[in-house]
Design an enzyme around this catalytic site. Structure first.
Site, PDB file in Angstrom:
ATOM      1  N   ARG A 160      26.183 -55.019 -19.124  1.00  0.00           N
ATOM      2  CA  ARG A 160      27.512 -54.568 -18.652  1.00  0.00           C
ATOM      3  C   ARG A 160      28.560 -54.636 -19.761  1.00  0.00           C
ATOM      4  O   ARG A 160      29.716 -54.986 -19.518  1.00  0.00           O
ATOM      5  CB  ARG A 160      27.989 -55.402 -17.459  1.00  0.00           C
ATOM      6  CG  ARG A 160      27.152 -55.256 -16.202  1.00  0.00           C
ATOM      7  CD  ARG A 160      27.170 -53.824 -15.675  1.00  0.00           C
ATOM      8  NE  ARG A 160      26.650 -53.743 -14.322  1.00  0.00           N
ATOM      9  CZ  ARG A 160      25.366 -53.613 -13.999  1.00  0.00           C
ATOM     10  NH1 ARG A 160      24.452 -53.516 -14.964  1.00  0.00           N
ATOM     11  NH2 ARG A 160      24.993 -53.559 -12.744  1.00  0.00           N
ATOM     12  N   SER A 229      29.449 -53.883  -7.589  1.00  0.00           N
ATOM     13  CA  SER A 229      29.462 -55.318  -7.914  1.00  0.00           C
ATOM     14  C   SER A 229      30.839 -55.688  -8.445  1.00  0.00           C
ATOM     15  O   SER A 229      31.286 -55.125  -9.442  1.00  0.00           O
ATOM     16  CB  SER A 229      28.444 -55.642  -9.007  1.00  0.00           C
ATOM     17  OG  SER A 229      27.152 -55.327  -8.584  1.00  0.00           O
ATOM     18  N   GLU A 325      33.205 -57.947 -13.023  1.00  0.00           N
ATOM     19  CA  GLU A 325      32.619 -56.758 -13.646  1.00  0.00           C
ATOM     20  C   GLU A 325      33.659 -55.643 -13.646  1.00  0.00           C
ATOM     21  O   GLU A 325      33.742 -54.838 -14.562  1.00  0.00           O
ATOM     22  CB  GLU A 325      31.375 -56.315 -12.882  1.00  0.00           C
ATOM     23  CG  GLU A 325      30.700 -55.149 -13.566  1.00  0.00           C
ATOM     24  CD  GLU A 325      29.666 -54.454 -12.719  1.00  0.00           C
ATOM     25  OE1 GLU A 325      29.953 -53.355 -12.238  1.00  0.00           O
ATOM     26  OE2 GLU A 325      28.573 -55.008 -12.566  1.00  0.00           O
TER      27      GLU A 325
HETATM   28  N1  EPU Z   1      21.214 -62.000  -3.339  1.00  0.00           N
HETATM   29  C1  EPU Z   1      21.559 -62.861  -2.318  1.00  0.00           C
HETATM   30  N2  EPU Z   1      22.631 -62.530  -1.550  1.00  0.00           N
HETATM   31  C2  EPU Z   1      23.357 -61.410  -1.738  1.00  0.00           C
HETATM   32  C3  EPU Z   1      23.022 -60.540  -2.801  1.00  0.00           C
HETATM   33  C4  EPU Z   1      21.939 -60.864  -3.598  1.00  0.00           C
HETATM   34  O1  EPU Z   1      20.929 -63.878  -2.098  1.00  0.00           O
HETATM   35  O2  EPU Z   1      24.292 -61.197  -0.979  1.00  0.00           O
HETATM   36  C5  EPU Z   1      20.030 -62.304  -4.153  1.00  0.00           C
HETATM   37  C6  EPU Z   1      18.876 -61.350  -3.833  1.00  0.00           C
HETATM   38  O3  EPU Z   1      18.110 -61.796  -2.759  1.00  0.00           O
HETATM   39  C7  EPU Z   1      18.108 -61.342  -5.136  1.00  0.00           C
HETATM   40  C8  EPU Z   1      19.185 -61.510  -6.170  1.00  0.00           C
HETATM   41  O4  EPU Z   1      20.317 -62.076  -5.510  1.00  0.00           O
HETATM   42  O5  EPU Z   1      17.245 -62.453  -5.203  1.00  0.00           O
HETATM   43  C9  EPU Z   1      19.552 -60.197  -6.845  1.00  0.00           C
HETATM   44  O6  EPU Z   1      20.031 -59.271  -5.857  1.00  0.00           O
HETATM   45  P1  EPU Z   1      19.955 -57.685  -6.034  1.00  0.00           P
HETATM   46  O7  EPU Z   1      18.583 -57.267  -6.403  1.00  0.00           O
HETATM   47  O8  EPU Z   1      20.569 -57.068  -4.831  1.00  0.00           O
HETATM   48  O9  EPU Z   1      20.809 -57.379  -7.305  1.00  0.00           O
HETATM   49  P2  EPU Z   1      22.170 -58.010  -7.877  1.00  0.00           P
HETATM   50  O10 EPU Z   1      21.828 -58.920  -9.003  1.00  0.00           O
HETATM   51  O11 EPU Z   1      22.958 -58.584  -6.764  1.00  0.00           O
HETATM   52  C10 EPU Z   1      22.452 -56.153  -9.682  1.00  0.00           C
HETATM   53  C11 EPU Z   1      23.549 -55.251 -10.170  1.00  0.00           C
HETATM   54  C12 EPU Z   1      23.720 -54.077  -9.219  1.00  0.00           C
HETATM   55  C13 EPU Z   1      22.405 -53.315  -9.158  1.00  0.00           C
HETATM   56  C14 EPU Z   1      21.316 -54.281  -8.664  1.00  0.00           C
HETATM   57  C15 EPU Z   1      19.961 -53.622  -8.677  1.00  0.00           C
HETATM   58  C16 EPU Z   1      25.111 -56.667 -11.376  1.00  0.00           C
HETATM   59  C17 EPU Z   1      26.431 -57.352 -11.374  1.00  0.00           C
HETATM   60  N3  EPU Z   1      24.798 -56.002 -10.261  1.00  0.00           N
HETATM   61  O12 EPU Z   1      22.879 -56.713  -8.442  1.00  0.00           O
HETATM   62  O13 EPU Z   1      24.704 -53.223  -9.796  1.00  0.00           O
HETATM   63  O14 EPU Z   1      22.494 -52.213  -8.266  1.00  0.00           O
HETATM   64  O15 EPU Z   1      21.243 -55.429  -9.556  1.00  0.00           O
HETATM   65  O16 EPU Z   1      19.510 -53.480  -9.974  1.00  0.00           O
HETATM   66  O17 EPU Z   1      24.365 -56.759 -12.347  1.00  0.00           O
HETATM   67  C18 EPU Z   1      26.981 -52.552  -9.808  1.00  0.00           C
HETATM   68  O18 EPU Z   1      26.992 -52.882 -10.984  1.00  0.00           O
HETATM   69  O19 EPU Z   1      27.991 -52.109  -9.226  1.00  0.00           O
HETATM   70  C19 EPU Z   1      25.760 -52.769  -9.044  1.00  0.00           C
HETATM   71  C20 EPU Z   1      25.694 -52.554  -7.728  1.00  0.00           C
END
Ligand code: EPU
Length: 344
Positions: A160, A229, A325
């Site tokens: 990012r 995010s 972010e």
């Molecule tokens: N999780 C939770 N609770 C939540 C959300 C997530 O426990 O409310 C846990 C999930 O179970 C999982 C982990 O956190 O174990 C990661 O969750 P997820 O795969 O949904 O991805 P994220 O890390 O929350 C990132 C990006 C997203 C992108 C997704 C998929 C960032 C800040 N966010 O989210 O990007 O779509 O991975 O690759 O890196 C964005 O930048 O706007 C965005 C949506």
């Protein structure tokens, strides 16, 4: 060039915050970039589709909204080269590529925003970052009024982050992004949720799955104003991670190449008891705790206060700082304001 004064930015930011800019420029051609007044560009903010921007105050800075469009495709034996102008919509570019047999960007389907904004924060999802496929970037430099090409290495892509968000912030405009997409396609399907796609894995199947996963978790900004995010996933040292893991054995983590550990901010916010939390018209999404929703058209200042509350709760429980972010934009200031911690 279209220019407007005392212009409302409410419809130009996906958090639906009210803000007024004294002046907004809409250059549609490269020649028009040279007509932007030097004294004003130095204090301006470059706005794409406003899906990653929080106007913190009612008075916004001068805005430049680059409006150049067009997509060109050339090919060699090994690769397709796509040159896309900055105001093209990101998801439309992904669709254009996949529908024309040009693969690689399918994991990045449905990410809101413009092509020109994509490299600034090196958008990423489902195991792919846009920087992976960028060959070079054409940039209009305010100081010299010249077009400069940056190689991928010059762009300093990181999680990012890029040079456009750091040293070059406010110093020019990305006019075109040039992608190199290998004809020898390789599926990236190791991310949670993508591994269950039926064989044979195709780019179309990956795109459909990514779209399904996103639509299930991430609210449509037109219905529930949000900026994806809101916080970045924080990076911590291995030693600190070991302490956290002992206390919270189920904590999700991603080991980084440099040895650091990336945590899931959504998990931290959920464990702090804030998933679905809502107060005075602003809330945390029920299905993805990383998304902050402006339910009732609240002001930028109110969103900043809400976000600070979330930061404090996570800090108190885990001793981890969440960096936003979303880009925080102050009043007259050129740079993002540091009202919510560092932007690094
Ligand atoms: N999780 C939770 N609770 C939540 C959300 C997530 O426990 O409310 C846990 C999930 O179970 C999982 C982990 O956190 O174990 C990661 O969750 P997820 O795969 O949904 O991805 P994220 O890390 O929350 C990132 C990006 C997203 C992108 C997704 C998929 C960032 C800040 N966010 O989210 O990007 O779509 O991975 O690759 O890196 C964005 O930048 O706007 C965005 C949506």
């Amino acid at each position: 060039m279209k220019i407007r004064t005392n212009f409302s930015l409410k419809a130009l930011n996906s958090l639906n915050v009210s803000a007024i800019t004294p002046e907004i420029f809409f250059p549609t051609k490269l020649e028009e970039l040279s007509e932007l007044p030097q004294s004003k560009v130095a204090k301006s903010y470059i706005l794409g589709e406003g899906s990653n921007t929080l106007f913190c105050q009612k008075n916004a800075p001068i805005i430049i909204k680059p409006s150049l469009v067009g997509i060109e495709v050339t090919e060699s034996d090994e690769c397709f080269q796509i040159s896309a102008a900055c105001a093209e919509n990101w998801h439309d570019l992904v669709l254009f590529c996949v529908n024309n047999g040009i693969y690689g960007l399918e994991n990045l389907a449905l990410i809101p925003g413009s092509v020109g904004a994509a490299p600034v924060q090196n958008i990423g999802a489902y195991g792919v970052e846009v920087g992976d496929f960028i060959e070079r970037i054409t940039w209009f430099d305010f100081a010299s009024k010249a077009l400069i090409d940056f190689s991928k290495a010059d762009c300093q892509f990181a999680y990012r982050n890029s040079i456009f968000k750091q040293a070059l912030s406010g110093k020019g405009i990305i006019t075109h992004v040039h992608f190199s997409l290998p004809k020898a396609w390789q599926a990236v399907n190791s991310y949670q949720g993508l591994s269950e796609i039926d064989l044979p894995i195709t780019p179309q199947a990956i795109m459909a799955k990514v779209m399904q996963l996103r639509q299930a978790k991430l609210p449509e900004p037109k219905q529930l104003p949000n900026a994806g995010s809101f916080f970045k996933n924080p990076l911590v040292s291995v030693d600190f991670f070991a302490i956290l893991q002992e206390k919270y054995p189920t904590i999700p983590f991603y080991k980084q190449a440099n040895g650091e550990m990336k945590l899931a901010a959504g998990w931290l916010i959920e464990q702090a008891g804030l998933k679905g939390f809502r107060e005075a018209g602003i809330g945390i999404h029920e299905k993805q705790a990383l998304v902050l929703i402006n339910y009732q058209g609240k002001s930028g200042q109110e969103i900043v206060a809400f976000a600070r509350f979330i930061q404090e709760k996570v800090q108190a429980k885990f001793n981890v700082h969440l960096d936003p972010e979303v880009r925080f934009i102050g009043g007259d200031e050129l740079n993002d304001i540091a009202c919510l911690g560092s932007q690094k």
